[in-house]
Design an enzyme around this catalytic site. Structure first.
Site, PDB file in Angstrom:
ATOM      1  CB  SER A  70       3.254  10.806   2.354  1.00  0.00           C
ATOM      2  OG  SER A  70       3.086   9.798   3.330  1.00  0.00           O
ATOM      3  CE  LYS A 133       0.731   7.155   1.437  1.00  0.00           C
ATOM      4  NZ  LYS A 133       1.597   8.321   1.166  1.00  0.00           N
TER       5      LYS A 133
END
Length: 291
Positions: A70, A133
């Site tokens: 991701s 993230k």
């Protein structure tokens, strides 16, 4: 005279034998005592080393393995990352081994995170796992994506196309250099169109997100393949932060350890695992910009 001499000799021999036995017993006792002392000292040293290692892991720095793509290509699958635990202070979720015990609420020694930080945290909808993230939206911010461009408080961030990235699997990504309002610059990636068809284009245009107080908005650098605040993740409470990712200390294309494959298969897997080491990623700073 003879009897007296014999008796004297016998007594001397007996005394010598008794002395030798006593000396042996003393030495044996002393040796056992020294061995016991040595063993006790070794155990104390071992326990001290373990305690110091645990305190370093809990309070200062911890290693994390990234299992997904991701954050590709900033972070790849199987990158091993060091994250600093003290960067944002401490909470129940950042203190390893104690996250199941609610010692206190909120954070102690809290420090304010900044836009662009890469953060390891516990997602609210999946508290038994960890996500990594990039922080985009702060409390009170309005965040929206329009045509893949981030708008923060209705201001468009700088986004410049910077070529093509080809993954290890041969997949092509469009590469963009993005600059946040605080000046932090990084690369984001979007799947290149195939036969003119764009992938997951719906995530490039979103509704406006209003970040609540005490919570944060995150995006993955791999925009089309990230479950982030646009989708299921939602906003992340400050309390859920674990560490600030700093640098990659080791990286491989494949994993070696698998408890289900047995010892022989692990041995057979050792060579291809060693050959898959990404030497060019070792000790890479996650905040350096390399074209």
């Amino acid at each position: 005279m003879t009897m007296k001499k014999l008796t004297s000799t016998t007594t001397t021999l007996w005394d010598n034998k008794l002395f030798i036995n006593n000396l042996k017993n003393f030495m044996q006792t002393n040796t056992e005592s020294n061995n016991n002392k040595t063993t006790a000292q070794e155990w104390k040293s071992f326990i001290l080393v373990v305690v110091i290692a645990l305190m370093i892991r809990i309070l200062i720095i911890e290693s994390f393995v990234v299992p997904t793509g991701s954050m590709k290509a900033t972070i790849l699958e199987n990158d091993r990352i060091f994250g600093t635990k003290y960067s944002y202070g401490y909470s129940n979720y950042s203190l390893s081994f104690f996250d199941f015990i609610h010692l206190f609420k909120g954070r102690i020694f809290a420090r304010t995170p900044e836009r662009g930080d890469i953060i390891i945290f516990r997602p609210p909808h999946e508290m038994n796992t960890r996500y990594i993230k990039r922080l985009i939206g702060l409390p009170g911010d309005k965040v929206q994506l329009i045509d893949d461009v981030i708008y923060i408080n209705d201001e468009k961030i700088e986004r410049v196309e910077s070529g093509i990235y080809v993954s290890e699997e041969g997949r092509k990504y469009l590469k963009f250099k993005e600059t946040l309002p605080n000046g932090k610059t990084y690369f984001s990636y979007k799947l290149a169109p195939v036969l003119g068809i764009m992938f997951n284009d719906k995530y490039g245009n979103t509704d406006a997100f209003y970040v609540p107080e005490g919570e944060y908005f995150f995006l993955g650098d791999n925009r089309d393949q990230s479950n982030d605040s646009r989708i299921d993740l939602g906003f992340v409470p400050f309390e859920n932060f674990i560490a600030k990712a700093q640098f990659i200390w080791f990286s491989t294309k494949i994993t070696w350890w698998d408890s289900d494959i047995g010892v022989i298969n692990l041995i057979l897997k050792l060579k291809p695992w060693a050959e898959s080491i990404r030497f060019n990623r070792i000790f890479r700073n996650l905040y350096s910009i390399e074209d």
